[in-house]
Each structure stands twice: as C-alpha cells, then as structure tokens.
Design an enzyme around this catalytic site. Structure first.
Site, PDB file in Angstrom:
ATOM      1  N   ASP A  25       0.861  -1.190   0.000  1.00  0.00           N
ATOM      2  CA  ASP A  25       0.000   0.000   0.000  1.00  0.00           C
ATOM      3  C   ASP A  25       0.895   1.238   0.000  1.00  0.00           C
ATOM      4  O   ASP A  25       1.868   1.309   0.763  1.00  0.00           O
ATOM      5  CB  ASP A  25      -0.918  -0.020   1.235  1.00  0.00           C
ATOM      6  N   ILE A  26       0.561   2.198  -0.858  1.00  0.00           N
ATOM      7  CA  ILE A  26       1.378   3.413  -0.973  1.00  0.00           C
ATOM      8  C   ILE A  26       1.339   4.218   0.329  1.00  0.00           C
ATOM      9  O   ILE A  26       2.298   4.935   0.647  1.00  0.00           O
ATOM     10  CB  ILE A  26       0.922   4.258  -2.192  1.00  0.00           C
TER      11      ILE A  26
ATOM     12  N   ASN B  75     -12.590  -3.348   3.064  1.00  0.00           N
ATOM     13  CA  ASN B  75     -13.605  -2.298   3.142  1.00  0.00           C
ATOM     14  C   ASN B  75     -14.507  -2.363   1.915  1.00  0.00           C
ATOM     15  O   ASN B  75     -14.008  -2.438   0.784  1.00  0.00           O
ATOM     16  CB  ASN B  75     -12.932  -0.918   3.198  1.00  0.00           C
TER      17      ASN B  75
ATOM     18  N   GLN C 267     -14.278   2.284   1.869  1.00  0.00           N
ATOM     19  CA  GLN C 267     -13.686   1.892   0.577  1.00  0.00           C
ATOM     20  C   GLN C 267     -13.435   3.155  -0.255  1.00  0.00           C
ATOM     21  O   GLN C 267     -14.350   3.956  -0.474  1.00  0.00           O
ATOM     22  CB  GLN C 267     -14.608   0.932  -0.196  1.00  0.00           C
TER      23      GLN C 267
ATOM     24  N   HIS D 120     -10.140  -5.352  -2.740  1.00  0.00           N
ATOM     25  CA  HIS D 120      -8.786  -5.550  -2.202  1.00  0.00           C
ATOM     26  C   HIS D 120      -8.859  -5.950  -0.736  1.00  0.00           C
ATOM     27  O   HIS D 120      -9.735  -5.518  -0.002  1.00  0.00           O
ATOM     28  CB  HIS D 120      -7.934  -4.297  -2.377  1.00  0.00           C
TER      29      HIS D 120
ATOM     30  N   HIS E 114      -6.687  -5.816   2.732  1.00  0.00           N
ATOM     31  CA  HIS E 114      -5.536  -5.205   3.407  1.00  0.00           C
ATOM     32  C   HIS E 114      -4.906  -6.234   4.352  1.00  0.00           C
ATOM     33  O   HIS E 114      -5.619  -6.833   5.174  1.00  0.00           O
ATOM     34  CB  HIS E 114      -5.984  -4.032   4.286  1.00  0.00           C
TER      35      HIS E 114
END
Ligand code: AMP
Ligand code: ZN
Length: 139
Positions: free
Chosen positions: A33-34, A89, A96, A102, A104
C-alpha cells in the site's frame, strides 16, 4: 482479463502505474500500500476487476483468499510482526476508496503501531436468534 476503465488497480495490474509488487500469479496480484499504516501493509487483489465483495463470485473469492496465508507468512518472516489484521472495506460508508476489491494485510507490532480498530460491543442491543433467522432467509 476483465479490466475497468479508470480503475487505478486495473492499471497497476496492467503495469501502466508502478507498484511495489510482492506477489503475482495468474489470478492474484499483491503490492505494498502506498500509504503504509504499518510496516509491510500489503494489498491483495484479484486481477479481474470486481468492485467489492458484493459483486464477487465464489470462485474469485476462493482464489483471492487462498493466497492470503502465503503472503501473511512472508510478511511474518520478513518483518517479525507480533500479529496481523486482515481487513476488507466495502462501499464508501465502510471506508472503501478504491472500487476494485482488495484485502488489506496489516502487520501488527504493538499498541502504538498506527492501527487500532475501534471495537465497541453492544451485547444487549440485538436479538441474535431473530437476526440469524433473517439472514438465513436471505442466503
Ligand atoms: P480502501 O480505503 O480500503 O479502498 O483502500 C485503498 C488503499 O489503496 C488505500 O490504503 C491507499 O493508500 C491505497 N492506494 C491507492 N492508490 C495506490 C497506489 N497507486 N499504489 C498503492 N496503493 C494505493
Ligand atoms: Zn479494477
């Protein structure tokens, strides 16, 4: 491959937007994740575009989650977290912000590591028998 125009995660799968890849196979792509909540915060996504859990069929869900233990164990081996939270989410109300399914993976280190689910329980508020029969009728 089912891709969705203007979907940032479809562009990542296609290699049109760079990502820090941690895993890839025929069906699944995983990358850091960025915005790292904790060290090693990883997103696991299906390559085929699906908006969220509501629009995901059994086969895709099975393939996606089947890869999660392998990646969780790689994170454990890499950074020695003391635990991991797995979060998904769905829809804006649930947080979301990217509308490509996706999962996490959030490695946990200690109480102050940046992730703290706000888990307030309401034991007396709901009738469990009534709710379980309602849900069953909708399956
Ligand atoms: P959610 O809020 O559950 O929809 O999570 C979306 C996640 O995608 C957020 O944690 C973002 O930091 C992450 N994200 C958005 N764009 C990128 C990107 N280009 N590369 C990696 N992660 C991203
Ligand atoms: Zn997509």
């Amino acid at each position: 491959m089912e891709t969705h125009e203007d979907c940032i995660f479809c562009k990542i799968v296609a290699g049109d937007i760079p990502s820090a890849k941690v895993y890839e196979d025929e069906d699944v792509y995983a990358f850091l994740d960025i915005s790292q909540v904790t060290k090693g915060h990883t997103l696991v996504i299906p390559k085929n575009h699906t908006k969220n859990i509501y629009e995901t069929d059994d086969a895709l869900a099975a393939k996606l989650f089947a890869r999660v233990p392998k990646i969780a164990n790689a994170l454990k081996e890499s950074f020695q977290p003391t635990g991991i939270n797995i979060l998904n989410n769905n829809e804006e109300a649930a947080g979301q912000s990217v509308f490509h399914l996706h999962i996490h993976l959030i490695p946990r280190y200690d109480e102050t590591d940046g992730f703290k689910p706000n888990w307030i329980t309401h034991e007396d508020k709901y009738d469990l028998a009534d709710m379980s029969s309602t849900i069953s009728t909708n399956l």
